[in-house]
Design a protein around this motif. Structure first.
Motif, mmCIF file in Angstrom:
data_model
loop_
_atom_site.group_PDB
_atom_site.id
_atom_site.type_symbol
_atom_site.label_atom_id
_atom_site.label_comp_id
_atom_site.label_asym_id
_atom_site.label_seq_id
_atom_site.Cartn_x
_atom_site.Cartn_y
_atom_site.Cartn_z
ATOM 1 N N THR A 35 2.453 10.917 0.857
ATOM 2 C CA THR A 35 2.502 9.511 1.252
ATOM 3 C C THR A 35 3.927 8.992 1.176
ATOM 4 O O THR A 35 4.708 9.413 0.328
ATOM 5 C CB THR A 35 1.581 8.704 0.303
ATOM 6 N N LEU A 36 4.263 8.072 2.075
ATOM 7 C CA LEU A 36 5.560 7.403 2.057
ATOM 8 C C LEU A 36 5.370 5.943 1.681
ATOM 9 O O LEU A 36 4.498 5.265 2.232
ATOM 10 C CB LEU A 36 6.237 7.469 3.424
ATOM 11 N N ILE A 37 6.183 5.459 0.762
ATOM 12 C CA ILE A 37 6.219 4.048 0.403
ATOM 13 C C ILE A 37 7.504 3.494 1.013
ATOM 14 O O ILE A 37 8.602 4.035 0.800
ATOM 15 C CB ILE A 37 6.192 3.852 -1.130
ATOM 16 N N ILE A 38 7.370 2.420 1.786
ATOM 17 C CA ILE A 38 8.467 1.929 2.619
ATOM 18 C C ILE A 38 8.626 0.418 2.427
ATOM 19 O O ILE A 38 7.656 -0.329 2.600
ATOM 20 C CB ILE A 38 8.156 2.226 4.111
ATOM 21 N N PRO A 39 9.824 -0.054 2.082
ATOM 22 C CA PRO A 39 10.022 -1.502 2.003
ATOM 23 C C PRO A 39 9.957 -2.110 3.410
ATOM 24 O O PRO A 39 10.352 -1.477 4.384
ATOM 25 C CB PRO A 39 11.421 -1.648 1.400
ATOM 26 N N TYR A 46 17.394 3.623 -1.049
ATOM 27 C CA TYR A 46 16.840 3.087 -2.293
ATOM 28 C C TYR A 46 17.829 2.191 -3.028
ATOM 29 O O TYR A 46 17.436 1.186 -3.615
ATOM 30 C CB TYR A 46 16.440 4.278 -3.175
ATOM 31 N N PHE A 47 19.092 2.536 -2.982
ATOM 32 C CA PHE A 47 20.093 1.810 -3.754
ATOM 33 C C PHE A 47 20.414 0.429 -3.187
ATOM 34 O O PHE A 47 21.087 -0.364 -3.842
ATOM 35 C CB PHE A 47 21.362 2.659 -3.892
ATOM 36 N N GLU A 53 11.923 -5.827 -4.453
ATOM 37 C CA GLU A 53 11.494 -4.710 -3.602
ATOM 38 C C GLU A 53 11.225 -3.454 -4.430
ATOM 39 O O GLU A 53 10.260 -2.724 -4.171
ATOM 40 C CB GLU A 53 12.539 -4.430 -2.525
ATOM 41 N N LEU A 54 12.068 -3.201 -5.424
ATOM 42 C CA LEU A 54 11.831 -2.062 -6.319
ATOM 43 C C LEU A 54 10.478 -2.181 -7.006
ATOM 44 O O LEU A 54 9.706 -1.212 -7.066
ATOM 45 C CB LEU A 54 12.941 -1.969 -7.372
ATOM 46 N N LEU A 55 10.179 -3.374 -7.506
ATOM 47 C CA LEU A 55 8.900 -3.596 -8.182
ATOM 48 C C LEU A 55 7.726 -3.451 -7.219
ATOM 49 O O LEU A 55 6.680 -2.896 -7.577
ATOM 50 C CB LEU A 55 8.887 -4.979 -8.849
ATOM 51 N N ALA A 56 7.887 -3.925 -5.995
ATOM 52 C CA ALA A 56 6.826 -3.813 -4.994
ATOM 53 C C ALA A 56 6.570 -2.354 -4.636
ATOM 54 O O ALA A 56 5.411 -1.923 -4.524
ATOM 55 C CB ALA A 56 7.190 -4.620 -3.741
ATOM 56 N N PHE A 93 17.037 6.459 8.415
ATOM 57 C CA PHE A 93 17.882 5.623 7.577
ATOM 58 C C PHE A 93 17.293 4.235 7.369
ATOM 59 O O PHE A 93 17.910 3.211 7.623
ATOM 60 C CB PHE A 93 19.316 5.625 8.111
ATOM 61 N N HIS A 94 16.053 4.262 6.906
ATOM 62 C CA HIS A 94 15.329 3.107 6.384
ATOM 63 C C HIS A 94 14.699 3.656 5.113
ATOM 64 O O HIS A 94 13.984 4.660 5.156
ATOM 65 C CB HIS A 94 14.252 2.647 7.381
ATOM 66 N N CYS A 95 14.988 3.053 4.003
ATOM 67 C CA CYS A 95 14.520 3.557 2.714
ATOM 68 C C CYS A 95 13.041 3.945 2.764
ATOM 69 O O CYS A 95 12.217 3.232 3.346
ATOM 70 C CB CYS A 95 14.723 2.488 1.645
ATOM 71 N N HIS A 96 12.720 5.080 2.166
ATOM 72 C CA HIS A 96 11.325 5.482 1.986
ATOM 73 C C HIS A 96 11.247 6.412 0.793
ATOM 74 O O HIS A 96 12.175 7.166 0.496
ATOM 75 C CB HIS A 96 10.739 6.122 3.250
ATOM 76 N N ILE A 97 10.146 6.323 0.088
ATOM 77 C CA ILE A 97 9.922 7.071 -1.146
ATOM 78 C C ILE A 97 8.740 7.999 -0.917
ATOM 79 O O ILE A 97 7.675 7.571 -0.485
ATOM 80 C CB ILE A 97 9.636 6.114 -2.319
ATOM 81 N N HIS A 98 8.929 9.275 -1.204
ATOM 82 C CA HIS A 98 7.879 10.278 -1.031
ATOM 83 C C HIS A 98 7.040 10.382 -2.298
ATOM 84 O O HIS A 98 7.585 10.542 -3.395
ATOM 85 C CB HIS A 98 8.493 11.657 -0.753
ATOM 86 N N LEU A 99 5.735 10.300 -2.142
ATOM 87 C CA LEU A 99 4.775 10.562 -3.215
ATOM 88 C C LEU A 99 4.019 11.820 -2.792
ATOM 89 O O LEU A 99 3.242 11.794 -1.835
ATOM 90 C CB LEU A 99 3.827 9.377 -3.390
#
Length: 124
Positions: A35-39, A46-47, A53-56, A93-99
């Motif tokens: 899964t990707l979490i995307i602001p 991320y930085f 946004e970090l909390l969300a 190049f749009h922040c995304h976090i891999h789970l």
């Protein structure tokens, strides 16, 4: 951004969201349930995220981790990954976090986890 994949995401792909972020299944999953979490806001990595946004994003990470484990009892662990910059492997190049859900036996030797991004550095 009109040409950004994550800024123009089709709502039908969104599996969870809150006021500042959303989640989708990865189009090229490493494991089932990847899964990707995307602001929502277009920010390169991320930085550049605000504290809110970090909390969300963190709230979605935690709730989706729980849901994945509820839905699939074979999931015994997770990798959480962020690529920041081209040399780190970032391609969108749009922040995304891999789970990434992990299951016993899905890798011959999982020891070292994310250290394997540099060949030969995962085993120590």
């Amino acid at each position: 951004m009109p040409n950004c994949l994550f800024c123009t995401m089709d709502d039908s792909r969104i599996i969870a969201s809150n006021d500042l972020a959303y989640a989708i299944r990865d189009g090229f999953p490493v494991t089932e349930g990847h899964t990707l979490i995307i602001p929502n806001r277009h920010v390169e990595d991320y930085f550049g995220l605000s504290q809110d946004e970090l909390l969300a994003c963190d709230a979605l990470l935690n709730s989706l981790k729980e849901k994945i484990q509820q839905d699939d009892s074979s999931v015994a662990g997770f990798n959480v990954g962020i690529n920041a910059g081209e040399v780190a492997g970032q391609t969108i190049f749009h922040c995304h976090i891999h789970l990434i859900p992990r299951r016993k036996g899905d890798a011959e030797e999982p020891r070292g986890g994310v250290r394997h991004v540099i060949p030969g550095k995962g085993f120590y």
